[in-house]
Design a protein around this motif. Structure first.
Motif, short mmCIF file in Angstrom:
data_model
loop_
_atom_site.label_atom_id
_atom_site.label_comp_id
_atom_site.label_asym_id
_atom_site.label_seq_id
_atom_site.Cartn_x
_atom_site.Cartn_y
_atom_site.Cartn_z
N LYS A 295 65.22 -38.81 -15.72
CA LYS A 295 65.99 -39.58 -15.46
C LYS A 295 66.85 -40.01 -17.25
O LYS A 295 65.71 -40.52 -17.29
N GLY A 296 67.91 -39.28 -16.96
CA GLY A 296 68.43 -39.62 -18.92
C GLY A 296 67.82 -38.17 -20.03
O GLY A 296 68.20 -38.38 -20.54
N GLU A 297 67.29 -36.84 -18.94
CA GLU A 297 66.73 -36.24 -20.33
C GLU A 297 67.87 -35.36 -20.39
O GLU A 297 67.66 -34.68 -21.46
N GLU A 298 68.99 -34.78 -20.14
CA GLU A 298 70.05 -34.17 -20.21
C GLU A 298 71.47 -35.29 -20.95
O GLU A 298 71.70 -35.15 -22.00
N SER A 299 71.35 -36.55 -19.41
CA SER A 299 72.72 -37.14 -20.77
C SER A 299 72.42 -38.94 -20.95
O SER A 299 73.24 -39.45 -21.87
N GLY A 300 71.30 -38.74 -21.63
CA GLY A 300 70.92 -40.36 -22.55
C GLY A 300 70.54 -41.44 -21.34
O GLY A 300 70.40 -42.53 -22.00
N ASN A 301 71.29 -41.20 -20.34
CA ASN A 301 71.04 -42.29 -19.69
C ASN A 301 70.28 -42.56 -18.67
O ASN A 301 69.95 -42.45 -17.60
N ALA A 302 68.93 -42.99 -19.49
CA ALA A 302 67.51 -43.07 -19.37
C ALA A 302 67.26 -44.29 -18.41
O ALA A 302 68.21 -45.30 -18.32
#
Length: 152
Positions: A75-82
């Motif tokens: 989770k967050g690897e693309e969006s940064g929303n880890a």
């Protein structure tokens, strides 16, 4: 690579014992509910396979199995929303995982909302009247997905 968790033993051990004995379904997946560790708001629901669960435990970053992409999804690897895991809980028979996370970036949903549960059924819905089954937005977007996710 194989990820092995303790074997499931007897009902008493599974339900009242102190050993993690997750029950993955026939498809190798276990459901995972993810909540905000402060507010307890449900952020999302996803599945984990043994690799995703092991990666989550090892890194303390929520990791799921993407059924649509057929691959591990941190989770967050693309969006940064880890999602930083603060606690990992199991239900009574260990066939559901509950993650309590710090929702870094403020959005858990790929559509730009804090929670994937951003719409609710209207109060005027009537069960046997399909045309009344309307949804309304229950929250506002945190980010615009078009600017966050770049098509590859």
């Amino acid at each position: 690579m194989s990820f092995v968790f303790p074997a499931r033993t007897n009902t008493a051990d599974v339900e009242l014992g102190t050993m993690l004995q997750p029950k993955f379904g026939p498809d190798g997946l276990i459901p995972c509910i993810t909540t905000d560790h402060v507010t307890n708001e449900v952020l999302m629901f996803a599945f984990m396979n043994a690799e995703a669960l092991a990666h989550t435990i090892k890194t303390k970053k929520a990791t799921y199995w993407s059924r649509s992409r057929n691959k591990l999804w941190i989770k967050g690897e693309e969006s940064g929303n880890a999602q930083l895991v603060k606690a990992l809980l199991v239900d009574c028979d260990q066939d559901v995982i509950l993650l309590k996370v710090e929702n870094v970036g403020g959005a858990a949903c790929h559509n730009g909302y804090k929670s994937c549960f951003y719409r609710k059924l209207t109060d005027s819905a009537v069960a046997d009247q399909p045309d009344t089954m309307k949804l309304e937005y229950a929250s506002k977007r945190v980010f615009d997905p078009a600017t966050v996710y770049k098509k590859k």
